[in-house]
Design a protein around this motif. Structure first.
Motif, PDB file in Angstrom:
ATOM      1  N   GLU A   1       1.798   4.568   7.247  1.00  0.00           N
ATOM      2  CA  GLU A   1       1.241   4.556   5.926  1.00  0.00           C
ATOM      3  C   GLU A   1       0.532   3.386   5.314  1.00  0.00           C
ATOM      4  O   GLU A   1      -0.567   3.664   4.439  1.00  0.00           O
ATOM      5  N   LEU A   2       1.198   2.286   5.703  1.00  0.00           N
ATOM      6  CA  LEU A   2       0.355   0.974   5.429  1.00  0.00           C
ATOM      7  C   LEU A   2      -0.996   0.904   5.756  1.00  0.00           C
ATOM      8  O   LEU A   2      -2.082   0.727   5.112  1.00  0.00           O
ATOM      9  N   TYR A   3      -0.937   1.077   7.127  1.00  0.00           N
ATOM     10  CA  TYR A   3      -2.436   1.002   7.767  1.00  0.00           C
ATOM     11  C   TYR A   3      -3.261   1.956   7.432  1.00  0.00           C
ATOM     12  O   TYR A   3      -4.570   1.883   7.382  1.00  0.00           O
ATOM     13  N   ARG A   4      -2.730   3.292   7.338  1.00  0.00           N
ATOM     14  CA  ARG A   4      -3.444   4.312   6.837  1.00  0.00           C
ATOM     15  C   ARG A   4      -4.427   3.957   5.452  1.00  0.00           C
ATOM     16  O   ARG A   4      -5.581   4.122   5.395  1.00  0.00           O
ATOM     17  N   ALA A   5      -3.566   3.514   4.566  1.00  0.00           N
ATOM     18  CA  ALA A   5      -4.152   3.206   3.166  1.00  0.00           C
ATOM     19  C   ALA A   5      -5.003   2.058   3.269  1.00  0.00           C
ATOM     20  O   ALA A   5      -6.181   2.097   2.902  1.00  0.00           O
ATOM     21  N   LEU A   6      -4.734   0.983   4.219  1.00  0.00           N
ATOM     22  CA  LEU A   6      -5.696   0.126   4.257  1.00  0.00           C
ATOM     23  C   LEU A   6      -6.917   0.154   5.198  1.00  0.00           C
ATOM     24  O   LEU A   6      -8.020  -0.405   5.018  1.00  0.00           O
ATOM     25  N   LEU A   7      -7.067   1.358   6.083  1.00  0.00           N
ATOM     26  CA  LEU A   7      -8.258   1.574   6.823  1.00  0.00           C
ATOM     27  C   LEU A   7      -8.982   2.799   6.233  1.00  0.00           C
ATOM     28  O   LEU A   7      -9.892   3.194   6.594  1.00  0.00           O
TER      29      LEU A   7
ATOM     30  N   ALA B   1       3.321   4.147  -4.087  1.00  0.00           N
ATOM     31  CA  ALA B   1       3.963   4.734  -2.764  1.00  0.00           C
ATOM     32  C   ALA B   1       3.547   3.677  -1.842  1.00  0.00           C
ATOM     33  O   ALA B   1       4.070   3.145  -0.843  1.00  0.00           O
ATOM     34  N   LEU B   2       2.206   2.972  -2.006  1.00  0.00           N
ATOM     35  CA  LEU B   2       1.783   1.739  -0.979  1.00  0.00           C
ATOM     36  C   LEU B   2       2.868   0.583  -1.147  1.00  0.00           C
ATOM     37  O   LEU B   2       3.223   0.029  -0.008  1.00  0.00           O
TER      38      LEU B   2
ATOM     39  N   LEU C   1      -6.208   3.413 -11.467  1.00  0.00           N
ATOM     40  CA  LEU C   1      -6.297   1.767 -11.345  1.00  0.00           C
ATOM     41  C   LEU C   1      -6.757   1.362  -9.914  1.00  0.00           C
ATOM     42  O   LEU C   1      -6.843   2.173  -9.125  1.00  0.00           O
ATOM     43  N   PRO C   2      -7.491   0.192  -9.949  1.00  0.00           N
ATOM     44  CA  PRO C   2      -8.016  -0.083  -8.736  1.00  0.00           C
ATOM     45  C   PRO C   2      -7.021  -0.382  -7.589  1.00  0.00           C
ATOM     46  O   PRO C   2      -5.968  -0.829  -7.759  1.00  0.00           O
ATOM     47  N   PRO C   3      -7.655   0.144  -6.398  1.00  0.00           N
ATOM     48  CA  PRO C   3      -6.388   0.180  -5.181  1.00  0.00           C
ATOM     49  C   PRO C   3      -6.104  -1.262  -4.950  1.00  0.00           C
ATOM     50  O   PRO C   3      -7.016  -2.121  -5.298  1.00  0.00           O
ATOM     51  N   LEU C   4      -4.962  -1.463  -4.410  1.00  0.00           N
ATOM     52  CA  LEU C   4      -4.439  -2.784  -3.975  1.00  0.00           C
ATOM     53  C   LEU C   4      -4.391  -3.459  -5.403  1.00  0.00           C
ATOM     54  O   LEU C   4      -4.635  -4.844  -5.461  1.00  0.00           O
ATOM     55  N   THR C   5      -3.694  -2.981  -6.197  1.00  0.00           N
ATOM     56  CA  THR C   5      -3.347  -3.808  -7.256  1.00  0.00           C
ATOM     57  C   THR C   5      -1.904  -4.265  -7.639  1.00  0.00           C
ATOM     58  O   THR C   5      -1.752  -5.375  -7.763  1.00  0.00           O
ATOM     59  N   LEU C   6      -1.136  -3.344  -7.016  1.00  0.00           N
ATOM     60  CA  LEU C   6       0.347  -3.919  -7.066  1.00  0.00           C
ATOM     61  C   LEU C   6       0.691  -4.427  -5.897  1.00  0.00           C
ATOM     62  O   LEU C   6       1.556  -5.273  -5.846  1.00  0.00           O
TER      63      LEU C   6
END
Length: 343
Positions: free
Chosen positions: A181-187, A201-202, A233-238
């Motif tokens: 899930e982490l890599y899916r979101a980042l890629l 969730a991320l 909100l912008p992705p990779l905020t939290l």
């Protein structure tokens, strides 16, 4: 400035309106100083020119705020032409009205040229500002991906999976799913904004993986039940904030520590807090602040002065606070459940 590159800002934003007004006044001052003859360079001349300029500027600012949602959906070249046309028509309309009242006004060609010159400078500034800040969007994903690719993260995560395979296959499988899930979101293809539930969730996936690695040393307190799930909100905020909390607040302590994540609605704003204990005095945890600087740039790009990131120390804790406006229609509450690989 190429028309195809023009990006219309959100003129409903107070920061964008202030930039528009201040820049226009600055360009007006420059135009007047360059064009005025020695006998005209007086306060009276400045005030006389303002009789036409000020109502035109306020009318254009109001029109742009009203039409901003529609203009931002237009192709760039069309948005540029429409905004320029709005400025010219507003200036000519006020010129005709003031002339009808018997006031001295410039000739129409002068009004059109001056208006296009001022608006061209304003549009060029906003275009430059957008493209100066835009790299922060891709840099955020790259920094997060590089963080996940750090050898110690991969090594420890895979070791955690191997340790769980025999004694707890279900948790080993869940941990692999969290990593996926982490890599899916980042890629994934970058998006401008994401719902709060996806960002939450991320962060939960990341903390679930780290919790397997750190065991009881990592404790997480979630206070997010009242946050609107659909708030954008912008992705990779939290996620970068909780990663900093783990690296600087938990890892340096043999006994571990608790990371607190809080999110709630405050009127028409979403407020996030991430807290962690300060590292021991002898711990070498000084970072470069790149993640925080990148997040500030992205908040500035999306929200201008309407959002902010604050970091400070309070009662032995390091606190990161994000406050940003909630987009319309985002009012559904979320109640997060722990990830399956969490302890």
């Amino acid at each position: 400035m190429a028309a195809a590159r023009f990006v219309i800002p959100d003129f409903r934003n107070l920061g964008a309106q202030w930039r528009l007004l201040l820049l226009a006044e600055g360009l007006r001052a420059l135009w007047w100083v360059l064009e005025a003859s020695p006998t005209d360079a007086t306060l009276q001349g400045w005030l006389t020119a303002g009789v036409l300029f000020e109502p035109t500027l306020l009318s254009v600012a109001a029109a742009l705020a009203l039409l901003s949602p529609w203009l931002r959906r237009c192709p760039p070249w069309r948005a540029l032409l429409i905004t320029a046309l709005i400025a010219v028509l507003a200036a000519l309309a006020w010129r005709a009205l003031l002339q009808g009242w018997g006031l001295a006004v410039p000739a129409p060609p002068t009004v059109v040229v001056a208006t296009l010159a001022v608006w061209g400078g304003i549009a060029g500034y906003f275009d430059w500002r957008h493209h100066r800040l835009s790299p922060a969007l891709s840099e955020a994903r790259l920094q997060a991906l590089q963080s996940r690719m750090r050898p110690h993260f991969l090594f420890n995560s895979l070791n955690g999976v191997l340790a769980l395979i025999r004694r707890d296959p279900a948790r080993a499988e869940a941990m692999l799913e969290d990593l996926a899930e982490l890599y899916r979101a980042l890629l994934a293809e970058p998006r401008t904004l994401v719902p709060w539930r996806e960002e939450l969730a991320l962060a939960q996936s990341y903390l679930a993986v780290e919790q397997v690695r750190l065991g009881e040393r990592l404790r997480v307190a979630w206070h997010v039940d009242t946050a609107p799930a659909d708030a954008l909100l912008p992705p990779l905020t939290l996620q970068p904030l909780v990663e900093n909390a783990v690296r600087h607040g938990v890892e340096p302590r043999p006994e571990g520590a608790c990371v607190t994540v809080e999110a709630f609605r405050d009127d028409d704003h979403l407020v996030l807090f991430v807290r962690n204990p300060l590292p021991p005095a002898d711990a070498d945890t000084h970072g470069h602040g790149l993640a925080l600087a990148n997040l500030r740039e992205r908040l500035d790009l999306h929200y201008d002065t309407q959002a902010r990131l604050r970091v400070y120390e309070s009662e032995g804790e390091f606190v990161a606070q994000v406050r940003l406006p909630i987009r319309a229609g985002a009012d559904t509450a979320v109640s997060p459940a722990p990830r399956r690989s969490a302890i």
